[in-house]
Motif scaffolding. Structure first.
Motif, mmCIF file in Angstrom:
data_model
loop_
_atom_site.group_PDB
_atom_site.id
_atom_site.type_symbol
_atom_site.label_atom_id
_atom_site.label_comp_id
_atom_site.label_asym_id
_atom_site.label_seq_id
_atom_site.Cartn_x
_atom_site.Cartn_y
_atom_site.Cartn_z
ATOM 1 N N THR A 196 0.865 -1.186 0.062
ATOM 2 C CA THR A 196 0.068 -0.114 0.158
ATOM 3 C C THR A 196 0.863 1.429 0.045
ATOM 4 N N ILE A 197 1.765 1.258 0.877
ATOM 5 C CA ILE A 197 2.882 2.471 0.932
ATOM 6 C C ILE A 197 3.658 2.691 -0.258
ATOM 7 N N ILE A 217 1.854 4.433 -3.257
ATOM 8 C CA ILE A 217 1.464 5.843 -2.975
ATOM 9 C C ILE A 217 3.032 6.705 -2.916
ATOM 10 N N ALA A 263 3.632 9.628 -5.706
ATOM 11 C CA ALA A 263 3.906 11.082 -5.247
ATOM 12 C C ALA A 263 5.043 11.520 -5.658
#
Length: 270
Positions: free
Chosen positions: A85-86, A89, A93
């Motif tokens: 999940t991280i 992201i 970003a």
């Protein structure tokens, strides 16, 4: 290793492979796009090698053997799921940050550009109005064409140009691939009157086109771009004046009126 391999690539290389499928750059905005493109390739290659390596490691390290028992089955693994999940992201970003940084550099205005050209995209042709009365005894000149007789846009190498984009009908998109940039040509009045500044960096003949699906003959909205010396550019303006192509081109008079939405008496001329 991926960074070292790809760092040998360049936007002016003769090989399309070494340019990573981009055309040879021909504008001063090429550096920002190239750096973003190269960085993206490096990131994608690193991620590919990492994921592919983990897949192969798991396939070999945990392959089933004749004396193996089926391992204990679990529903979830919180550390792995948190990583899945991280990590995306963070990656998105970083891409977003560098994209916005490159975009701001690309669309930055040039203070007091050397030339101003108004580009009118209409169904289905281009008109180029050179707003330089000082070069033609007080008269702006224009060049035009249609789907059979391609219009030609002439630009001076090494001198900044401001493009003002107008449309009298639907949304078009002004695109010269070698310039590494395109922008929508939006009809109507208001802040959607797009413009951008750019400096051609090498002489040559290129092909421009509409990059927005605008109707039946969208694929024929093609124009030639001639990047020439400043002296040849000024000579071209005088030639347009001698041919009587002075003032505003026919479609441009109503370029701020959307066809079918304005006063019928001020309709758009094709």
């Amino acid at each position: 290793m991926a960074a070292v391999v790809l760092s040998a690539c360049g936007k002016m290389d003769d090989s399309q492979i070494m340019r990573l499928a981009l055309p040879q750059a021909a504008s001063d905005r090429g550096d920002a796009v190239w750096n973003l493109w190269l960085g993206t390739w490096i990131a994608v290659l690193v991620i590919f090698l990492l994921v592919f390596g983990l897949i192969m490691y798991a396939a070999v390290r945990y392959r089933r053997r004749s004396d193996d028992e089926i391992p204990t089955q679990v529903r979830y693994n919180l550390p792995i799921e948190a990583l899945y999940t991280i990590a995306p992201i963070v990656i998105v970003a970083v891409f977003f940050f560098h994209t916005v940084t490159a975009q701001n550099e690309i669309i930055a205005d040039v203070e007091n550009p050397d030339h101003t050209i108004q580009v009118v995209g209409s169904k289905w042709q281009w008109t180029f109005n050179y707003l330089e009365p000082e070069a033609t005894n007080g008269e702006p000149v224009f060049d035009f064409g249609d789907t059979e007789n391609l219009p030609e846009l002439t630009l001076p190498v090494g001198e900044s140009v401001r493009f003002e984009l107008r449309s009298p009908d639907v949304i078009h998109s002004f695109w010269i691939p070698e310039f590494y940039f395109k922008m929508d040509v939006v009809p109507g009045e208001g802040p959607q009157k797009n413009r951008f500044d750019m400096t051609p960096t090498r002489e040559g003949t290129f092909t421009g086109r509409c990059a927005e699906l605008c109707g039946l003959y969208h694929s024929r909205m093609i124009f030639r771009v001639n990047v020439v010396s400043p002296e040849e550019y000024q000579a071209h303006l005088r030639d347009l004046q001698a041919r009587g192509q002075t003032g505003s081109p026919a479609g441009q008079i109503s370029a701020d009126t959307v066809a079918g939405l304005g006063d019928s008496e001020s309709g758009v001329e094709d």
